[in-house]
Write a protein that holds these residues in place. Structure first.
Motif, PDB file in Angstrom:
ATOM      1  N   MET A   1      -6.984 -11.432   6.755  1.00 47.64           N
ATOM      2  CA  MET A   1      -8.299 -11.999   7.052  1.00 47.64           C
ATOM      3  C   MET A   1      -9.218 -10.949   7.693  1.00 47.64           C
ATOM      4  O   MET A   1     -10.406 -10.871   7.359  1.00 47.64           O
ATOM      5  N   ILE A   2      -8.679 -10.155   8.601  1.00 48.84           N
ATOM      6  CA  ILE A   2      -9.482  -9.112   9.251  1.00 48.84           C
ATOM      7  C   ILE A   2      -9.930  -8.075   8.229  1.00 48.84           C
ATOM      8  O   ILE A   2     -11.103  -7.677   8.205  1.00 48.84           O
ATOM      9  N   GLU A   3      -9.010  -7.658   7.364  1.00 46.35           N
ATOM     10  CA  GLU A   3      -9.375  -6.677   6.340  1.00 46.35           C
ATOM     11  C   GLU A   3     -10.459  -7.245   5.418  1.00 46.35           C
ATOM     12  O   GLU A   3     -11.438  -6.564   5.097  1.00 46.35           O
ATOM     13  N   SER A   4     -10.300  -8.488   5.005  1.00 43.64           N
ATOM     14  CA  SER A   4     -11.312  -9.116   4.147  1.00 43.64           C
ATOM     15  C   SER A   4     -12.657  -9.210   4.852  1.00 43.64           C
ATOM     16  O   SER A   4     -13.709  -8.987   4.235  1.00 43.64           O
TER      17      SER A   4
ATOM     18  N   HIS B   1     -16.285  -7.708   3.697  1.00 44.15           N
ATOM     19  CA  HIS B   1     -17.418  -8.634   3.579  1.00 44.15           C
ATOM     20  C   HIS B   1     -18.606  -8.121   4.409  1.00 44.15           C
ATOM     21  O   HIS B   1     -19.750  -8.128   3.935  1.00 44.15           O
ATOM     22  N   LEU B   2     -18.330  -7.685   5.634  1.00 38.96           N
ATOM     23  CA  LEU B   2     -19.401  -7.155   6.484  1.00 38.96           C
ATOM     24  C   LEU B   2     -20.024  -5.896   5.880  1.00 38.96           C
ATOM     25  O   LEU B   2     -21.252  -5.710   5.932  1.00 38.96           O
ATOM     26  N   LEU B   3     -19.196  -5.037   5.307  1.00 39.23           N
ATOM     27  CA  LEU B   3     -19.739  -3.844   4.647  1.00 39.23           C
ATOM     28  C   LEU B   3     -20.664  -4.242   3.503  1.00 39.23           C
ATOM     29  O   LEU B   3     -21.744  -3.664   3.335  1.00 39.23           O
ATOM     30  N   LYS B   4     -20.247  -5.224   2.718  1.00 38.02           N
ATOM     31  CA  LYS B   4     -21.062  -5.683   1.597  1.00 38.02           C
ATOM     32  C   LYS B   4     -22.389  -6.278   2.077  1.00 38.02           C
ATOM     33  O   LYS B   4     -23.454  -5.956   1.545  1.00 38.02           O
ATOM     34  N   VAL B   5     -22.326  -7.129   3.084  1.00 36.49           N
ATOM     35  CA  VAL B   5     -23.533  -7.798   3.583  1.00 36.49           C
ATOM     36  C   VAL B   5     -24.533  -6.791   4.154  1.00 36.49           C
ATOM     37  O   VAL B   5     -25.733  -6.882   3.898  1.00 36.49           O
ATOM     38  N   HIS B   6     -24.049  -5.815   4.889  1.00 31.81           N
ATOM     39  CA  HIS B   6     -24.958  -4.929   5.621  1.00 31.81           C
ATOM     40  C   HIS B   6     -25.275  -3.603   4.924  1.00 31.81           C
ATOM     41  O   HIS B   6     -26.259  -2.950   5.281  1.00 31.81           O
TER      42      HIS B   6
ATOM     43  N   LEU C   1     -14.206   5.339   1.825  1.00 35.98           N
ATOM     44  CA  LEU C   1     -13.710   5.744   3.138  1.00 35.98           C
ATOM     45  C   LEU C   1     -12.828   4.659   3.758  1.00 35.98           C
ATOM     46  O   LEU C   1     -11.731   4.937   4.251  1.00 35.98           O
ATOM     47  N   PHE C   2     -13.277   3.423   3.705  1.00 34.65           N
ATOM     48  CA  PHE C   2     -12.494   2.334   4.273  1.00 34.65           C
ATOM     49  C   PHE C   2     -11.215   2.085   3.483  1.00 34.65           C
ATOM     50  O   PHE C   2     -10.159   1.822   4.061  1.00 34.65           O
ATOM     51  N   HIS C   3     -11.276   2.171   2.155  1.00 30.84           N
ATOM     52  CA  HIS C   3     -10.059   2.014   1.354  1.00 30.84           C
ATOM     53  C   HIS C   3      -9.047   3.119   1.662  1.00 30.84           C
ATOM     54  O   HIS C   3      -7.848   2.857   1.805  1.00 30.84           O
ATOM     55  N   GLU C   4      -9.517   4.334   1.763  1.00 31.73           N
ATOM     56  CA  GLU C   4      -8.629   5.459   2.067  1.00 31.73           C
ATOM     57  C   GLU C   4      -8.006   5.314   3.457  1.00 31.73           C
ATOM     58  O   GLU C   4      -6.812   5.564   3.647  1.00 31.73           O
ATOM     59  N   THR C   5      -8.808   4.891   4.425  1.00 32.17           N
ATOM     60  CA  THR C   5      -8.296   4.692   5.777  1.00 32.17           C
ATOM     61  C   THR C   5      -7.261   3.575   5.810  1.00 32.17           C
ATOM     62  O   THR C   5      -6.207   3.700   6.450  1.00 32.17           O
ATOM     63  N   THR C   6      -7.527   2.492   5.097  1.00 31.84           N
ATOM     64  CA  THR C   6      -6.569   1.386   5.014  1.00 31.84           C
ATOM     65  C   THR C   6      -5.271   1.855   4.374  1.00 31.84           C
ATOM     66  O   THR C   6      -4.173   1.559   4.859  1.00 31.84           O
ATOM     67  N   TYR C   7      -5.382   2.611   3.275  1.00 24.85           N
ATOM     68  CA  TYR C   7      -4.199   3.124   2.590  1.00 24.85           C
ATOM     69  C   TYR C   7      -3.358   4.005   3.516  1.00 24.85           C
ATOM     70  O   TYR C   7      -2.137   3.832   3.611  1.00 24.85           O
ATOM     71  N   LYS C   8      -4.007   4.921   4.202  1.00 23.00           N
ATOM     72  CA  LYS C   8      -3.270   5.829   5.088  1.00 23.00           C
ATOM     73  C   LYS C   8      -2.623   5.075   6.244  1.00 23.00           C
ATOM     74  O   LYS C   8      -1.502   5.387   6.649  1.00 23.00           O
ATOM     75  N   THR C   9      -3.305   4.069   6.761  1.00 23.44           N
ATOM     76  CA  THR C   9      -2.741   3.265   7.850  1.00 23.44           C
ATOM     77  C   THR C   9      -1.513   2.508   7.374  1.00 23.44           C
ATOM     78  O   THR C   9      -0.469   2.503   8.044  1.00 23.44           O
ATOM     79  N   GLU C  10      -1.610   1.858   6.213  1.00 25.34           N
ATOM     80  CA  GLU C  10      -0.485   1.095   5.684  1.00 25.34           C
ATOM     81  C   GLU C  10       0.680   2.008   5.326  1.00 25.34           C
ATOM     82  O   GLU C  10       1.845   1.663   5.552  1.00 25.34           O
ATOM     83  N   PHE C  11       0.383   3.175   4.781  1.00 22.48           N
ATOM     84  CA  PHE C  11       1.442   4.129   4.446  1.00 22.48           C
ATOM     85  C   PHE C  11       2.136   4.613   5.717  1.00 22.48           C
ATOM     86  O   PHE C  11       3.358   4.731   5.765  1.00 22.48           O
ATOM     87  N   GLY C  12       1.362   4.863   6.766  1.00 23.71           N
ATOM     88  CA  GLY C  12       1.946   5.281   8.041  1.00 23.71           C
ATOM     89  C   GLY C  12       2.839   4.209   8.632  1.00 23.71           C
ATOM     90  O   GLY C  12       3.904   4.503   9.183  1.00 23.71           O
ATOM     91  N   GLN C  13       2.428   2.948   8.510  1.00 21.69           N
ATOM     92  CA  GLN C  13       3.268   1.849   8.992  1.00 21.69           C
ATOM     93  C   GLN C  13       4.569   1.790   8.202  1.00 21.69           C
ATOM     94  O   GLN C  13       5.637   1.548   8.762  1.00 21.69           O
TER      95      GLN C  13
END
Length: 94
Positions: A29-32, A36-41, A54-66
């Motif tokens: 929900m937080i990721e979504s 959504h906020l990026l799209k709106v603003h 940038l956000f997709h890459e950051t999410t990918y690197k975070t999930e890979f690190g986990q």
């Protein structure tokens, strides 16, 4: 997400699994909400695509690190020799 077969005689186990499922759902929900906020603003901005990348890459690197943390570091001992790209790919694809 469905709950696996649970031991009905162990209410603490059921509560823990339910809490874990709620936490996972909260993370989705937080990721979504972020996207959504990026799209709106920022949708009308010329850098919107770069911002999404940038956000997709950051999410990918975070999930890979986990994932690396989970497969290489039992709580009592960290062993980075267990890490390999092949092992990570197997975990990702399974």
């Amino acid at each position: 997400m469905d709950l696996p077969l649970l031991d009905v005689d162990n209410p603490a186990g059921i509560a823990f699994q339910t809490l874990a499922m709620v936490a996972i759902n909260d993370s989705f929900m937080i990721e979504s909400a972020i996207y959504h906020l990026l799209k709106v603003h920022f949708r009308s901005q010329p850098y919107y695509a770069d911002l999404l990348d940038l956000f997709h890459e950051t999410t990918y690197k975070t999930e890979f690190g986990q994932l690396v943390d989970l497969i290489t570091a039992p709580e009592d001992k960290v062993d980075l020799s267990k890490f390999s790209m092949e092992r990570c790919v197997l975990h990702i694809l399974s």
